[in-house]
Design a protein around this motif. Structure first.
Motif, mmCIF file in Angstrom:
data_model
loop_
_atom_site.group_PDB
_atom_site.id
_atom_site.type_symbol
_atom_site.label_atom_id
_atom_site.label_comp_id
_atom_site.label_asym_id
_atom_site.label_seq_id
_atom_site.Cartn_x
_atom_site.Cartn_y
_atom_site.Cartn_z
ATOM 1 N N LYS A 1 -12.956 -11.223 11.821
ATOM 2 C CA LYS A 1 -14.014 -12.045 12.402
ATOM 3 C C LYS A 1 -14.979 -11.203 13.230
ATOM 4 N N ALA A 2 -14.441 -10.197 13.937
ATOM 5 C CA ALA A 2 -15.303 -9.325 14.737
ATOM 6 C C ALA A 2 -16.249 -8.534 13.844
ATOM 7 N N ALA A 3 -15.740 -8.052 12.717
ATOM 8 C CA ALA A 3 -16.587 -7.299 11.785
ATOM 9 C C ALA A 3 -17.711 -8.178 11.242
ATOM 10 N N ARG B 1 -21.741 -7.605 12.013
ATOM 11 C CA ARG B 1 -22.673 -7.452 10.906
ATOM 12 C C ARG B 1 -23.767 -8.512 10.947
ATOM 13 N N SER B 2 -23.370 -9.750 11.228
ATOM 14 C CA SER B 2 -24.359 -10.826 11.321
ATOM 15 C C SER B 2 -25.360 -10.541 12.439
ATOM 16 N N HIS B 3 -24.856 -10.047 13.572
ATOM 17 C CA HIS B 3 -25.712 -9.730 14.704
ATOM 18 C C HIS B 3 -26.708 -8.622 14.342
ATOM 19 N N SER B 4 -26.271 -7.683 13.495
ATOM 20 C CA SER B 4 -27.129 -6.556 13.107
ATOM 21 C C SER B 4 -28.266 -6.994 12.185
ATOM 22 N N GLY B 5 -28.052 -8.111 11.470
ATOM 23 C CA GLY B 5 -29.044 -8.580 10.516
ATOM 24 C C GLY B 5 -29.049 -7.843 9.189
ATOM 25 N N LEU C 1 -15.279 -3.986 17.365
ATOM 26 C CA LEU C 1 -16.688 -3.983 17.740
ATOM 27 C C LEU C 1 -17.144 -2.579 18.136
ATOM 28 N N ARG C 2 -16.336 -1.893 18.940
ATOM 29 C CA ARG C 2 -16.693 -0.526 19.343
ATOM 30 C C ARG C 2 -16.728 0.406 18.135
ATOM 31 N N LEU C 3 -15.721 0.270 17.277
ATOM 32 C CA LEU C 3 -15.580 1.155 16.115
ATOM 33 C C LEU C 3 -16.743 0.996 15.134
ATOM 34 N N GLU D 1 -20.087 -7.115 24.414
ATOM 35 C CA GLU D 1 -19.336 -8.113 25.177
ATOM 36 C C GLU D 1 -19.830 -9.522 24.857
ATOM 37 N N ARG D 2 -21.136 -9.673 24.695
ATOM 38 C CA ARG D 2 -21.675 -11.002 24.359
ATOM 39 C C ARG D 2 -21.206 -11.446 22.974
ATOM 40 N N ILE D 3 -21.166 -10.522 22.037
ATOM 41 C CA ILE D 3 -20.633 -10.851 20.713
ATOM 42 C C ILE D 3 -19.155 -11.187 20.829
ATOM 43 N N GLY D 4 -18.426 -10.405 21.623
ATOM 44 C CA GLY D 4 -16.992 -10.630 21.812
ATOM 45 C C GLY D 4 -16.679 -11.983 22.399
#
Length: 294
Positions: free
Chosen positions: A70-72, A76-80, A111-113, A128-131
């Motif tokens: 889910k984090a991945a 990715r969604s956040h990156s567009g 997320l960091r990776l 952190e906001r995504i997390g």
């Protein structure tokens, strides 16, 4: 090229349940501390835009429900850029249902990776906001160290990272039991703000040197977890484990989070090692470690 990221777990040095909110969640007051024990996430880029996740040993839940996956997807969604892909491998060590934030730590590490792997260069605050969309503990675990947390755990105040006093050893043990979150919250007393505010005030009243060394936070009388009140009657193995840790010489012992893990702080390595030997039959996870911060 494969890159790796350590996912340090956490314990709660203090945890109080302040009130139940109208949205059904609970306001907490807690002190998070990362420890030098956890899982490891590794990944390499894929050129086909697919995100795949595998493990060092089979897990009893579908990949799609894993916070790493889910984090991945969230990053990715956040990156567009939906063409970003990764082959992710999770070396899972930490137990489930343990109150150590293992799944949240894995998500934070992912997320960091992937932020590095995909060269997104997002600052920690953005991660952190995504997390926060993945779980209440994830924002803290993106950064780690030591922090006061309020609300459902998303309102963070990071402080000077704590280290145990010289020679002291942290023991973390999980009994042959798991505590569903609903068990912890069912019947837990809502304390109101007084205990939490007094705890913060005691820390703030110290000198800068005392706060740097965590004198108030690591004093034996300052450890508290309200969930022990609701968990121990329903999960006697957790209560018994805490008693054993104290009987074996820990200067303090406490359940972490909503359970089932218990941690103890020992003043010397030899006593901690003897305790660990005596606890092996009673635990499904056991480690001697220390506090962790970057």
């Amino acid at each position: 090229m494969t890159i790796k990221e350590f996912a340090p777990a956490k314990i709660n040095l203090f945890l109080d349940v302040i009130r139940k909110r109208e949205d059904g969640y609970h306001d907490l007051g807690t002190v998070f501390q990362t420890i030098d024990a956890g899982d490891t996430v590794s990944a390499e880029a894929r050129m086909d835009g697919k995100i795949a996740l595998s493990y060092n040993k089979p897990q009893d839940y579908p990949v799609e429900s894993d916070l790493v996956y889910k984090a991945a997807l969230a990053l990715r969604s956040h990156s567009g850029n939906e063409n970003l892909g990764a082959e992710i491998f999770l070396d899972k060590v930490m137990p489930l249902g343990a109150g150590l934030g293992g799944g949240s730590a894995d998500a934070a590490a992912t997320l960091r990776l992937l932020n590095r792997l995909w060269d997104l260069r997002l600052p920690p605050a953005e991660l952190e906001r995504i997390g926060a969309t993945l779980g209440a503990d994830v924002p803290f675990l993106v950064r780690g160290g030591t922090a006061f947390a309020e609300g459902i755990g998303e309102r963070l105040t990071f402080i000077e990272p704590l280290d145990l006093p010289a020679g002291e050893v942290l023991l973390v043990a999980t009994p042959h039991d798991a505590v569903p979150t609903k068990d912890a919250y069912a019947g837990v007393p809502k304390s109101g703000p007084d205990r939490w505010e007094a705890y913060k005030a005691a820390w703030a009243s110290g000198t800068d040197a005392e706060k740097s060394f965590g004198c108030h936070l690591l004093d034996s009388g300052s450890f508290f977890n309200a969930f022990e009140i609701s968990v121990f009657p329903k999960h006697p193995l957790v209560s018994a484990l805490k008693d054993k840790v104290l009987d074996l010489g820990a200067r303090v012992a406490l359940m972490s989070g909503s359970g089932a893990s218990v941690f103890g702080i020992f003043t010397d390595k030899a006593t901690a090692e003897t305790a660990a030997e005596n606890l092996q039959l009673y635990t499904r996870y056991l480690t001697l470690t220390k506090f962790w911060h970057a």
